[in-house]
Design a protein around this motif. Structure first.
Motif, short mmCIF file in Angstrom:
data_model
loop_
_atom_site.label_atom_id
_atom_site.label_comp_id
_atom_site.label_asym_id
_atom_site.label_seq_id
_atom_site.Cartn_x
_atom_site.Cartn_y
_atom_site.Cartn_z
N TYR A 13 -4.38 -14.63 3.97
CA TYR A 13 -3.42 -13.53 3.87
C TYR A 13 -2.39 -13.82 2.79
O TYR A 13 -1.23 -13.47 2.90
CB TYR A 13 -2.72 -13.33 5.23
CG TYR A 13 -3.67 -13.03 6.35
CD1 TYR A 13 -4.11 -14.05 7.18
CD2 TYR A 13 -4.15 -11.75 6.56
CE1 TYR A 13 -5.00 -13.79 8.20
CE2 TYR A 13 -5.04 -11.48 7.59
CZ TYR A 13 -5.47 -12.50 8.40
OH TYR A 13 -6.35 -12.24 9.42
N SER A 14 -2.82 -14.48 1.75
CA SER A 14 -1.91 -14.79 0.65
C SER A 14 -1.50 -13.49 -0.06
O SER A 14 -2.20 -12.47 0.03
CB SER A 14 -2.59 -15.72 -0.35
OG SER A 14 -3.65 -15.03 -1.00
N PRO A 15 -0.38 -13.51 -0.78
CA PRO A 15 0.05 -12.31 -1.53
C PRO A 15 -1.01 -11.79 -2.49
O PRO A 15 -1.18 -10.59 -2.64
CB PRO A 15 1.30 -12.79 -2.26
CG PRO A 15 1.83 -13.90 -1.42
CD PRO A 15 0.62 -14.58 -0.84
N ASN A 16 -1.72 -12.71 -3.14
CA ASN A 16 -2.76 -12.30 -4.08
C ASN A 16 -3.88 -11.52 -3.39
O ASN A 16 -4.37 -10.51 -3.91
CB ASN A 16 -3.35 -13.52 -4.79
CG ASN A 16 -2.38 -14.13 -5.78
OD1 ASN A 16 -1.46 -13.46 -6.22
ND2 ASN A 16 -2.58 -15.39 -6.12
N GLN A 17 -4.25 -11.99 -2.20
CA GLN A 17 -5.32 -11.31 -1.47
C GLN A 17 -4.84 -9.95 -0.95
O GLN A 17 -5.59 -8.97 -0.97
CB GLN A 17 -5.81 -12.19 -0.32
CG GLN A 17 -6.62 -13.39 -0.80
CD GLN A 17 -7.02 -14.32 0.32
OE1 GLN A 17 -6.21 -14.55 1.22
NE2 GLN A 17 -8.22 -14.84 0.28
N CYS A 18 -3.60 -9.89 -0.50
CA CYS A 18 -3.05 -8.61 -0.05
C CYS A 18 -3.03 -7.61 -1.20
O CYS A 18 -3.39 -6.43 -1.04
CB CYS A 18 -1.64 -8.80 0.50
SG CYS A 18 -1.57 -9.69 2.07
N PHE A 19 -2.63 -8.08 -2.38
CA PHE A 19 -2.60 -7.22 -3.56
C PHE A 19 -4.01 -6.77 -3.93
O PHE A 19 -4.24 -5.60 -4.27
CB PHE A 19 -1.96 -7.98 -4.74
CG PHE A 19 -1.96 -7.20 -6.02
CD1 PHE A 19 -1.05 -6.16 -6.22
CD2 PHE A 19 -2.87 -7.48 -7.03
CE1 PHE A 19 -1.06 -5.44 -7.40
CE2 PHE A 19 -2.88 -6.77 -8.22
CZ PHE A 19 -1.96 -5.74 -8.40
N PHE A 20 -4.97 -7.70 -3.84
CA PHE A 20 -6.36 -7.37 -4.17
C PHE A 20 -6.89 -6.27 -3.26
O PHE A 20 -7.50 -5.30 -3.73
CB PHE A 20 -7.23 -8.62 -4.04
CG PHE A 20 -8.71 -8.33 -4.11
CD1 PHE A 20 -9.32 -8.06 -5.32
CD2 PHE A 20 -9.48 -8.29 -2.95
CE1 PHE A 20 -10.69 -7.78 -5.39
CE2 PHE A 20 -10.83 -8.01 -3.02
CZ PHE A 20 -11.43 -7.75 -4.24
N PHE A 21 -6.65 -6.39 -1.94
CA PHE A 21 -7.16 -5.39 -1.01
C PHE A 21 -6.44 -4.05 -1.18
O PHE A 21 -7.03 -2.99 -1.00
CB PHE A 21 -7.02 -5.89 0.43
CG PHE A 21 -8.05 -6.93 0.80
CD1 PHE A 21 -9.40 -6.62 0.84
CD2 PHE A 21 -7.67 -8.23 1.10
CE1 PHE A 21 -10.36 -7.57 1.16
CE2 PHE A 21 -8.61 -9.19 1.43
CZ PHE A 21 -9.95 -8.87 1.47
N ALA A 22 -5.15 -4.09 -1.55
CA ALA A 22 -4.42 -2.85 -1.80
C ALA A 22 -5.00 -2.12 -3.01
O ALA A 22 -5.20 -0.89 -2.99
CB ALA A 22 -2.94 -3.15 -2.02
N VAL A 23 -5.29 -2.86 -4.08
CA VAL A 23 -5.88 -2.27 -5.27
C VAL A 23 -7.28 -1.75 -4.97
O VAL A 23 -7.66 -0.66 -5.42
CB VAL A 23 -5.93 -3.31 -6.42
CG1 VAL A 23 -6.74 -2.77 -7.60
CG2 VAL A 23 -4.54 -3.68 -6.86
N LEU A 81 -9.90 5.23 -2.94
CA LEU A 81 -9.27 6.50 -2.60
C LEU A 81 -9.13 7.43 -3.79
O LEU A 81 -9.17 8.65 -3.63
CB LEU A 81 -7.88 6.21 -2.00
CG LEU A 81 -7.09 7.41 -1.45
CD1 LEU A 81 -7.85 8.08 -0.30
CD2 LEU A 81 -5.71 6.97 -0.98
N ILE A 82 -8.98 6.89 -4.99
CA ILE A 82 -8.70 7.69 -6.18
C ILE A 82 -9.67 8.86 -6.38
O ILE A 82 -9.24 9.99 -6.66
CB ILE A 82 -8.65 6.79 -7.44
CG1 ILE A 82 -7.28 6.09 -7.52
CG2 ILE A 82 -8.90 7.59 -8.71
CD1 ILE A 82 -7.16 5.13 -8.67
N PRO A 83 -11.00 8.67 -6.26
CA PRO A 83 -11.90 9.81 -6.48
C PRO A 83 -11.66 10.97 -5.53
O PRO A 83 -12.02 12.10 -5.83
CB PRO A 83 -13.29 9.19 -6.26
CG PRO A 83 -13.11 7.73 -6.51
CD PRO A 83 -11.74 7.42 -6.01
N PHE A 84 -11.03 10.70 -4.38
CA PHE A 84 -10.79 11.75 -3.40
C PHE A 84 -9.47 12.48 -3.66
O PHE A 84 -9.18 13.49 -3.03
CB PHE A 84 -10.77 11.17 -1.98
CG PHE A 84 -12.07 10.59 -1.54
CD1 PHE A 84 -13.03 11.40 -0.92
CD2 PHE A 84 -12.37 9.26 -1.74
CE1 PHE A 84 -14.24 10.87 -0.51
CE2 PHE A 84 -13.58 8.72 -1.33
CZ PHE A 84 -14.52 9.53 -0.72
#
Length: 382
Positions: free
Chosen positions: A19-29, A35-38
């Protein structure tokens, strides 16, 4: 005794690493990319809430190519379709708290109510409950729709003011789904220019005719009543009519067929109620005309409505109600349907979406650049 403890701490550190910040950022991106195509054009809307011009330009530059791609695919329609299906399936259609966008406050009783609504080239039948029993004989339309504003109460056009970043020209854009691309195009066309401030309200499938579905006069009164001193709109821009060519029924069971003299008489009165409501609160109203669409049958209806709108506009002071023909802004490239245009010294511009009905944001930007030129003729800027 110490070894298990050290092993436990090591395991805990290894677990926490997931649950590192990098992994949280990766999953958010990753979630955003999925979601973008929708989102389609909705991805461009937040730019209107960004105050800083530099950030606004950066956001527009990053989202413009994505929006152009998503406009051409049908995936963006999935979310609204699923939402409407859920609301109807759960029996929540009449619950106002679920109507987060349309501002419907109960069913709007109407003496002359539309029997069905047309969306694009397809129609669906929707019966409307609660027809009232009294007809306003003077106007031939419901009392709520016939609240004409006295011409004496219409505000005069404001004296010249020098508009700048400190005193921007405040404009309210409102209309149907077509207004989304137009208002977003206006924001993009302005770029870093903060001498013009835009606020937008667009309601898909609304129009002059279907006040039982979306009561624009009531909404406009609420919007204008909520204005604060120093933040009042200097002008408004209206685009309505794409959904208006439809039959109407009276309480006596008489159908008024779209395009007939009887239908047009009632329709003209409904249009004037909307115009008068807006002109009671803004010094000037810009009325955008309907476009040329790809379907010949649908286009014939749109141009008929354009002619009716032109005729109505002639009854008003041309300094207060300014009629602007959008189709004339592109007629230099052809008089028929134009899906794309190529301005001199520029690349091709996709003017219309794949449905052949709605403008693209890129097309809206092209149209609004010319509208901005008109604003600079009508108002003084520093």
């Amino acid at each position: 005794m110490n070894e298990p403890s050290q092993h436990g701490e090591s395991a805990q550190q290894e677990w926490n690493g997931r649950y590192s910040p990098n992994q949280c950022f990766f999953f958010a991106v990753l979630a955003l990319l999925i979601l973008i195509p929708f989102l389609g054009q909705r991805l461009a809307h937040p730019v209107q809430n960004i105050k800083r011009a530099s950030l606004k330009n950066i956001y527009s530059a990053l989202t413009a190519p994505i929006v152009s791609v998503t406009e051409a695919i049908p995936v963006a329609a999935v979310i609204p379709v699923l939402r409407n299906a859920f609301i109807r399936g759960a029996g929540l259609a009449e619950r106002g708290e679920w109507d987060t966008f349309f501002y419907r406050q109960g069913v709007y009783d109407s003496e002359v109510a539309a029997f069905y609504a047309i969306t694009g080239e397809q129609g669906y039948i929707e019966t409307l409950p609660g027809f009232s029993d009294t007809l306003n004989e003077r106007e031939g339309i419901p009392a709520e729709l016939s609240r004409q504003v006295s011409k004496e109460t219409l505000r005069n056009v404001a004296l010249p003011v020098i508009h700048s970043a400190r005193t921007p020209l405040r404009i309210f854009f409102f209309g149907d789904s077509q207004m989304r691309s137009i208002a977003a195009g206006m924001t993009r066309a302005l770029g870093s220019d903060t001498s013009i401030a835009v606020r937008e309200l667009s309601v898909p499938s609304s129009g002059f005719l279907r006040s039982d579905y979306y009561n624009w006069p009531q909404k406009l009164e609420a919007v204008f009543a909520g204005q604060k001193d120093g933040e009042r709109f200097d002008a408004a821009v209206i685009f309505l009519g794409m959904n208006d060519y439809q039959d109407m029924w009276t309480t006596g069971g008489i159908m008024l067929t779209a395009g007939t003299p009887e239908w047009e008489e009632v329709y003209r009165k409904m249009v004037k109620v909307h115009l008068d409501t807006a002109l009671a609160s803004v010094p000037r109203l810009y009325w955008l005309g309907l476009p040329v669409v790809r379907s010949a049958a649908y286009n014939e209806k749109m141009q008929y409505l354009n002619a009716v709108h032109d005729s109505i506009a002639e009854e008003y002071d041309s300094k207060k109600l300014v009629r602007i023909s959008l189709k004339s802004l592109v007629e230099r490239y052809g008089t028929g349907y134009l899906g794309a245009i190529k301005p001199e010294g520029s690349a091709w511009i996709s003017l219309m979406q794949s449905d052949g009905i709605h403008y693209t944001i890129e097309g809206g930007e092209y149209l609004m650049k010319q509208f901005i030129d008109r604003l600079h003729c009508d108002y003084a800027f520093r």
